[in-house]
Design a protein around this motif. Structure first.
Motif, PDB file in Angstrom:
ATOM      1  N   SER A 238       0.812  -1.214   0.000  1.00 56.48           N
ATOM      2  CA  SER A 238       0.000   0.000   0.000  1.00 56.48           C
ATOM      3  C   SER A 238       0.848   1.267   0.000  1.00 56.48           C
ATOM      4  CB  SER A 238      -0.937   0.009   1.220  1.00 56.48           C
ATOM      5  OG  SER A 238      -0.192  -0.026   2.423  1.00 56.48           O
ATOM      6  N   SER A 239       2.144   1.147   0.279  1.00 54.13           N
ATOM      7  CA  SER A 239       3.024   2.323   0.304  1.00 54.13           C
ATOM      8  C   SER A 239       3.563   2.665  -1.077  1.00 54.13           C
ATOM      9  CB  SER A 239       4.187   2.078   1.267  1.00 54.13           C
ATOM     10  OG  SER A 239       3.721   1.794   2.561  1.00 54.13           O
ATOM     11  N   LEU A 240       3.724   1.653  -1.931  1.00 55.05           N
ATOM     12  CA  LEU A 240       4.195   1.894  -3.291  1.00 55.05           C
ATOM     13  C   LEU A 240       3.008   2.230  -4.199  1.00 55.05           C
ATOM     14  CD1 LEU A 240       6.696  -1.089  -3.525  1.00 55.05           C
ATOM     15  CD2 LEU A 240       7.304   1.334  -3.423  1.00 55.05           C
ATOM     16  N   ASP A 241       3.218   3.135  -5.138  1.00 54.64           N
ATOM     17  CA  ASP A 241       2.162   3.533  -6.068  1.00 54.64           C
ATOM     18  C   ASP A 241       1.886   2.390  -7.046  1.00 54.64           C
ATOM     19  OD1 ASP A 241       0.732   4.727  -8.297  1.00 54.64           O
ATOM     20  OD2 ASP A 241       1.264   6.655  -7.430  1.00 54.64           O
ATOM     21  N   PRO A 242       0.640   1.895  -7.133  1.00 56.03           N
ATOM     22  CA  PRO A 242       0.362   0.771  -8.022  1.00 56.03           C
ATOM     23  C   PRO A 242       0.299   1.155  -9.496  1.00 56.03           C
ATOM     24  CG  PRO A 242      -1.655   1.504  -6.989  1.00 56.03           C
ATOM     25  CD  PRO A 242      -0.552   2.312  -6.375  1.00 56.03           C
TER      26      PRO A 242
ATOM     27  N   GLY B  26      10.607   1.768 -11.370  1.00 57.13           N
ATOM     28  CA  GLY B  26      11.655   2.660 -11.877  1.00 57.13           C
ATOM     29  C   GLY B  26      11.236   4.115 -11.825  1.00 57.13           C
ATOM     30  N   SER B  27       9.987   4.414 -12.189  1.00 59.83           N
ATOM     31  CA  SER B  27       9.513   5.797 -12.174  1.00 59.83           C
ATOM     32  C   SER B  27       9.535   6.367 -10.754  1.00 59.83           C
ATOM     33  CB  SER B  27       8.093   5.874 -12.744  1.00 59.83           C
ATOM     34  OG  SER B  27       8.077   5.480 -14.095  1.00 59.83           O
ATOM     35  N   GLN B  28       9.128   5.559  -9.792  1.00 58.26           N
ATOM     36  CA  GLN B  28       9.105   6.034  -8.408  1.00 58.26           C
ATOM     37  C   GLN B  28      10.511   6.266  -7.874  1.00 58.26           C
ATOM     38  OE1 GLN B  28       5.988   3.971  -5.883  1.00 58.26           O
ATOM     39  NE2 GLN B  28       5.701   2.783  -7.769  1.00 58.26           N
ATOM     40  N   LEU B  29      11.410   5.359  -8.189  1.00 59.53           N
ATOM     41  CA  LEU B  29      12.784   5.482  -7.702  1.00 59.53           C
ATOM     42  C   LEU B  29      13.493   6.651  -8.374  1.00 59.53           C
ATOM     43  CD1 LEU B  29      14.844   4.314  -5.825  1.00 59.53           C
ATOM     44  CD2 LEU B  29      15.273   2.472  -7.440  1.00 59.53           C
ATOM     45  N   VAL B  30      13.300   6.821  -9.673  1.00 61.32           N
ATOM     46  CA  VAL B  30      13.906   7.934 -10.406  1.00 61.32           C
ATOM     47  C   VAL B  30      13.388   9.273  -9.868  1.00 61.32           C
ATOM     48  CG1 VAL B  30      13.925   9.117 -12.651  1.00 61.32           C
ATOM     49  CG2 VAL B  30      14.472   6.683 -12.505  1.00 61.32           C
TER      50      VAL B  30
END
Length: 281
Positions: free
Chosen positions: A99-103, A108-112
């Protein structure tokens, strides 16, 4: 530069008429690993969320005489936006990585996005750094994971991604709220070991919120024990066997062991407390 990363004095958290944390005092030194332990409802997560700024003003009231990160006050007045504003120097790993990571966004987009917000680098450089970060947390096929979404990964993989994202902002303090609760015993040990090792490499102090007192004894320097919203004991992890507070002793006696497996009835906090009170009398 001060040796103290986090300084908390007289912090109280209330939800309406219910007080979840009472007059908490806490310090975390640079590079130190501190655990907050206690049973469910003891106030440990409320304390962590108050420090991190994840309590909505309309839901919770947070007061503190002192709340400082790297010598800078992070006391929040409650008049800001409902969505938490990032505190520079502080990152958090949550209990439920799913639930913390965007589904919708790829990993890669979130980390970048985090890497580019931390340092002004090109998208190409950030992507290369992201792949390196995924490798650093033990992901052997980072290119595939970069294109995956959170629901396409296992629980252990999601937790590793959360660690990579949290440490990418180069925090001085990493707060981890029950980081191993969704993992089985063998994976929990590996995840905790990985987290503290990576934090040490980054020079980050770690504040772990957990109900697993045995795991905290193994991987932290200091254990802070909470009971009914209050900090009742702070002790070096290596000295836990000499803990003096009855609640801490109760927690320790409730840890399953090969010896307790032979008992007809496993010890509980209530049974241990009753026995200790009887011995004191």
């Amino acid at each position: 530069m001060t040796d103290t990363v986090l300084r908390v004095r007289d912090l109280t958290v209330s939800y309406g008429t219910t007080t979840a944390v009472r007059h908490a005092d806490l310090e975390v030194r640079r590079g130190e690993r501190v655990a907050i332990v206690g049973e469910s409802g003891s106030g440990k997560t409320s304390l962590g969320n108050a420090i991190a700024g994840f309590l909505e003003p309309g839901t919770a009231t947070v007061t503190a005489a002192t709340l400082e990160l790297d010598g800078t006050s992070i006391v929040r007045t409650g008049t800001g936006p409902r969505i938490p504003v990032r505190t520079p120097g502080l990152s958090m790993v949550f209990q439920d990585a799913m639930s913390s990571l965007d589904p919708v966004w790829t990993i890669g987009s979130q980390l970048v996005a985090v890497l580019r917000a931390t340092e002004k680098v090109t998208k190409r450089r950030a992507r290369a750094d992201a792949i390196d970060r995924l490798r650093a947390v033990g992901i052997t096929d980072p290119e595939r994971v970069m294109h995956a979404r959170s629901y396409e990964l296992s629980g252990g993989m999601r937790q590793r991604v959360m660690m990579a994202i949290a440490l990418s902002s180069k925090p001085s303090l990493l707060i981890a709220d029950e980081p191993t609760s969704a993992l089985d015993a063998s994976l929990a040990v590996g995840a905790m070991e990985l987290m503290v090792d990576l934090a040490e490499q980054e020079g980050a102090a770690v504040l772990v919120i957990s109900h697993d007192i045995e795991l905290c004894r193994r991987f932290t320097d200091v254990v802070v024990v909470m009971y009914r919203g209050e900090i009742v004991e702070q002790i070096a992890s290596r000295d836990l066997a000499e803990a003096r507070h009855p609640y801490t002793r109760g927690l320790l006696e409730c840890i399953p062991t090969l010896q307790s497996a032979r008992l007809d009835e496993l010890p509980t906090l209530e049974s241990v407390r009753a026995r200790l009170e009887g011995e004191a009398a």
